[in-house]
Design a protein around this motif. Structure first.
Motif, short mmCIF file in Angstrom:
data_model
loop_
_atom_site.label_atom_id
_atom_site.label_comp_id
_atom_site.label_asym_id
_atom_site.label_seq_id
_atom_site.Cartn_x
_atom_site.Cartn_y
_atom_site.Cartn_z
N ASP A 54 1.05 -1.00 -0.05
CA ASP A 54 -0.01 -0.14 0.15
C ASP A 54 0.95 1.44 -0.21
O ASP A 54 1.97 1.27 0.41
N ILE A 55 0.07 2.43 -0.54
CA ILE A 55 0.85 3.54 -0.47
C ILE A 55 -0.04 4.84 0.01
O ILE A 55 -1.19 4.65 -0.42
N VAL A 56 0.26 5.73 0.55
CA VAL A 56 -0.38 6.87 0.98
C VAL A 56 0.53 8.24 1.15
O VAL A 56 1.63 8.17 1.66
N PHE A 57 -0.28 9.23 0.78
CA PHE A 57 0.50 10.28 0.98
C PHE A 57 0.17 10.98 2.46
O PHE A 57 -0.64 10.53 3.22
N LEU A 58 1.31 11.60 2.82
CA LEU A 58 1.26 12.34 4.35
C LEU A 58 0.33 13.74 4.14
O LEU A 58 -0.43 13.85 3.19
N PHE A 90 5.46 10.76 1.59
CA PHE A 90 4.62 9.73 1.35
C PHE A 90 5.03 8.36 2.40
O PHE A 90 6.24 8.49 2.35
N ALA A 91 4.08 7.44 2.52
CA ALA A 91 4.53 6.18 3.29
C ALA A 91 4.11 5.16 2.47
O ALA A 91 3.06 5.21 1.74
N ALA A 92 5.21 4.02 2.43
CA ALA A 92 4.80 2.89 1.67
C ALA A 92 5.05 1.65 2.79
O ALA A 92 5.64 1.51 3.50
N ALA A 93 3.90 0.87 2.54
CA ALA A 93 3.94 -0.42 3.33
C ALA A 93 4.63 -1.42 2.48
O ALA A 93 4.21 -2.22 1.68
N GLN A 94 5.80 -1.85 2.82
CA GLN A 94 6.63 -2.74 2.17
C GLN A 94 6.67 -4.15 2.79
O GLN A 94 5.99 -4.24 3.72
N TYR A 120 -5.28 15.38 12.11
CA TYR A 120 -4.65 14.87 13.59
C TYR A 120 -2.99 14.68 13.40
O TYR A 120 -2.50 14.13 14.41
N PHE A 121 -2.41 14.53 12.12
CA PHE A 121 -1.15 14.00 11.51
C PHE A 121 -0.99 12.67 12.24
O PHE A 121 0.23 12.47 12.73
N LEU A 122 -1.77 11.78 11.99
CA LEU A 122 -1.58 10.55 12.60
C LEU A 122 -1.41 9.32 11.30
O LEU A 122 -2.39 9.65 10.38
N LEU A 123 -0.48 8.76 11.44
CA LEU A 123 -0.37 7.48 10.38
C LEU A 123 -0.93 6.25 11.17
O LEU A 123 -0.21 5.96 12.16
N ALA A 124 -1.88 5.64 10.48
CA ALA A 124 -2.55 4.51 10.96
C ALA A 124 -2.19 3.29 10.16
O ALA A 124 -2.05 3.44 8.79
N SER A 125 -1.99 1.97 10.67
CA SER A 125 -1.39 0.88 10.01
C SER A 125 -2.42 -0.36 10.62
O SER A 125 -2.51 -0.27 11.75
N TYR A 181 -1.23 3.62 15.65
CA TYR A 181 -1.54 4.91 15.50
C TYR A 181 0.09 5.77 15.71
O TYR A 181 0.39 5.41 16.87
N GLN A 182 0.74 6.43 14.76
CA GLN A 182 1.78 7.14 15.21
C GLN A 182 1.72 8.31 14.81
O GLN A 182 1.30 9.07 13.44
N ASP A 183 2.04 9.21 15.38
CA ASP A 183 2.13 10.91 15.05
C ASP A 183 3.35 11.23 14.49
O ASP A 183 4.75 10.84 14.92
N VAL A 184 3.07 11.56 13.27
CA VAL A 184 4.30 11.94 12.31
C VAL A 184 5.18 13.08 12.64
O VAL A 184 6.14 13.45 12.15
#
Length: 494
Positions: free
Chosen positions: A123-127, A133-137, A169-174, A183-186
C-alpha cells in the motif's frame, strides 16, 4: 433626470445610480470568478442507457484538457498497483506490488520521481502534502520524501497490510494481517496507540472523513470502528456472512458501503446502523466520489453507481472494461476532476466519469495551483491547527458542548472527621455574648458552649449512623443470600 429642476436632488440621484452600477459590476465579477463551473451528469435520450456509453464516445465530445485524463499505462510484471491522491487532486502516488513506487504530477502529466525498492509493496499513502509519502513494504512501512530519499523506517508497525493518514490529526494508521492497529504521530514520532482488534484476519481499512474514526473489515464478516483513545472498538457491525472484501465511507460520513465474498454490496446508514440497500455483485475495491458516486472494481470490470434521487437508491450509471485478464486492485476518484483512476495487474488506467468531481474548489482547503510559498504557509497553519487524538469521537457535534454536572462524590470518614474538628475549633474560637446579671453565670456559659458544640457535631454524626445502617443492611442481604439452598441461589437477586 432631465425633468428634475432641483439641482441638489439631481446630483444626489446621479451619485446613487453610479454606486448601484459599480456594485452590480462587482457582484457580476465575483460570481464570474468564484463560481465559474457547474457540475453535470451524463444524460441520454429515449431508450439509450448511460452505462452503454463508451469512453471513446465521451472522448470525442470533451475538450482537449479533459481528453488528456483518459489514458492507459501498461507496465507488465510490476503490478497490481495501488493509488492515492493528495487532497487537491494534483498529485498521484503509485505503488506496484513488485516494488515500483512513483509520484506523478497530473497537471502536466509528468513523472516527478520513481524508484524501485526491490521488495513487495502492499500500500501507499500521501502524508500531509505531496512532499512526503509512506509505503507499506515487505517487513516494515517506510517514509520517503518527494525526491525518493528514505527518511524513516517504522519498525514498530511490522509487516502491515494497509496504511491510512488522518490529515487533521497528523496520525499515520496501519493494520497488519493479524488485526493489530497502530497510530503514530508523524510530527513527534510518538506511538499514540496500539490496539489488537481480535476479530480474525484484517486487510481492509478506511477512514471516515467526517470524524476521523477508522473502520476495519475482518474475515469474520464484521466491521469494527476504532479511535486511538479507546482500547476497545467503539462500534461492531456484522455486515456479511463471509470475508469483507472492500469498504468505503460517504463524504458526509453517515453512509458506508461494504462488499462481501458472498457477492453482495450493502449500503449502510451509520446513524441507525441499518441496511439501506443490498446490491448483487462482488467488489475488491470501493470508493465514493465528491459528488456521491460509488465506484466498484472486480476482475477486469469497473462499475459506477449513482444516486439520482438522493435517497441512497443507487443504480447503474456507467461501466468500463479493461483488457481481458487484467485484475483490478484499487479504484479511486480524483478530487475536483471527473476522473476515475484504477490500478490493475498490468499498470494503471484513467477514465472519464461526468459529474463525479466537485466543480469548484476552495483555495483555503485544497488548491491544485498553489505555489511553494502557499504550500509552506499552509503547512505551518495546519501544524498550528493540529487536533489532538482525543478529538476523534463518533459524533463530532458533541465537541464544545457543556459537560453535564457530575454526581457529588461521597467524602471519606477521615475527611468528615477533619471537617467536624475544624467546625468545632471555629465555634470554640468565637467569644460568648455577655448577658444581663444572673444569666451570665459560669455554669450557664459552659452549658451553652456544650450545646453549641453538640449542634455542630449533629449532622456529621447522623451521616455516620446512616452509613453504618447501609453497611449492616448489605451484610444482612449477603448473609441471607448465602443461607439459601444451592438449588435456589440462582434465583436470588444479584
Amino acid at each position: 433626470m432631465q425633468a428634475l429642476k432641483d439641482k441638489k436632488l439631481k446630483s444626489q440621484l446621479a451619485i446613487r445610480e453610479e454606486l448601484y452600477g459599480k456594485s452590480a459590476q462587482t457582484a457580476a465579477k465575483a460570481e464570474k470568478w468564484l463560481m465559474p463551473s457547474e457540475g453535470g451528469y451524463l444524460e441520454t435520450e429515449g431508450i439509450e442507457k448511460t452505462w452503454r456509453v463508451r469512453q471513446e464516445s465521451i472522448a470525442r465530445e470533451v475538450g482537449i484538457s479533459s481528453a488528456r485524463n483518459q489514458y492507459d499505462i501498461v507496465l507488465p510484471g510490476l503490478g497490481p498497483y495501488t493509488i492515492d491522491f493528495t487532497s487537491s487532486g494534483r498529485y498521484m502516488a503509485l505503488a506496484g506490488r513488485k516494488g515500483h513506487l512513483a509520484i506523478v504530477d497530473l497537471r502536466n502529466l509528468s513523472m516527478i520521481r520513481e524508484l524501485q525498492v526491490k521488495e513487495t509493496v502492499r500500500d501507499i499513502v500521501f502524508l500531509h502534502n505531496e512532499l512526503f509519502f509512506a509505503a507499506a513494504q515487505k517487513k516494515y512501512p517506510y517514509i520517503y520524501n518527494r525526491d525518493g530519499t528514505e527518511l524513516h523506517c517504522l519498525k514498530e508497525h511490522g509487516a502491515v497490510q494497509r496504511l491510512q493518514f488522518l490529515k487533521n490529526y497528523f496520525l499515520l494508521a496501519s493494520i497488519n494481517r493479524h488485526g493489530q492497529l497502530r497510530y503514530q504521530d508523524v510530527t513527534t514520532g510518538a506511538m499514540v496507540a496500539n490496539h489488537r482488534t481480535g476479530q480474525g484476519r484484517s486487510d481492509i481499512m478506511q477512514v471516515n472523513p467526517s470524524n476521523g474514526v477508522i473502520g476495519v473489515g475482518h474475515s469474520t464478516g464484521t466491521v469494527t470502528m476504532w479511535k486511538p483513545t479507546s482500547p476497545n472498538h467503539i462500534i461492531k457491525m456484522l455486515c456479511h456472512q463471509g470475508h469483507v472484501s472492500a469498504m468505503a465511507f460517504h463524504p458526509n460520513g453517515n453512509i458506508m458501503a461494504t462488499a462481501g465474498v458472498e457477492r453482495k454490496i450493502k449500503i449502510w446508514d451509520l446513524r441507525k446502523f441499518d441496511v439501506l440497500k443490498t446490491l448483487p455483485g462482488q467488489a475488491t475495491s470501493l470508493d465514493f466520489s465528491q459528488k456521491e458516486l460509488l465506484a466498484t472494481g472486480v476482475g477486469s470490470f469497473v462499475q459506477v453507481l449513482s444516486d439520482p434521487s438522493g435517497n441512497q437508491d443507487y443504480s447503474r450509471y456507467m461501466g468500463h472494461s479493461v483488457a481481458k485478464g487484467y485484475q483490478i486492485k484499487a479504484v479511486s476518484f480524483r478530487p475536483y476532476e471527473d476522473v476515475l483512476c484504477f490500478g490493475h495487474s498490468m499498470g494503471w488506467s484513467s477514465i472519464l466519469i461526468p459529474g463525479s468531481g466537485e466543480a469548484n474548489f476552495d483555495s483555503w482547503v485544497a488548491n491544485p495551483f498553489e505555489t511553494n510559498k502557499q504550500r509552506r504557509e499552509k503547512e505551518v497553519k495546519s501544524l498550528l491547527d493540529k487536533l489532538p487524538p482525543e478529538a476523534i469521537i463518533w459524533d463530532p457535534k458533541k465537541i464544545g458542548n457543556v459537560r453535564p454536572p457530575a454526581k457529588k462524590e461521597k467524602r471519606s470518614r477521615e475527611e468528615r472527621e477533619e471537617e467536624m474538628e475544624a467546625a468545632i475549633a471555629e465555634i470554640k474560637g468565637k467569644g460568648m455574648k455577655n448577658k444581663t446579671k444572673g444569666r451570665n453565670k459560669p455554669s450557664r456559659r459552659l452549658k451553652k458552649k456544650v450545646e453549641v458544640v453538640e449542634k455542630v457535631k449533629r449532622p456529621f454524626m447522623e451521616q455516620n449512623i446512616k452509613e453504618a445502617d447501609e453497611i449492616s443492611r448489605k451484610k444482612q442481604k449477603t448473609s441471607h443470600e448465602v443461607e439459601l439452598p444451592k438449588s435456589l441461589q440462582r434465583f436470588s437477586r444479584k
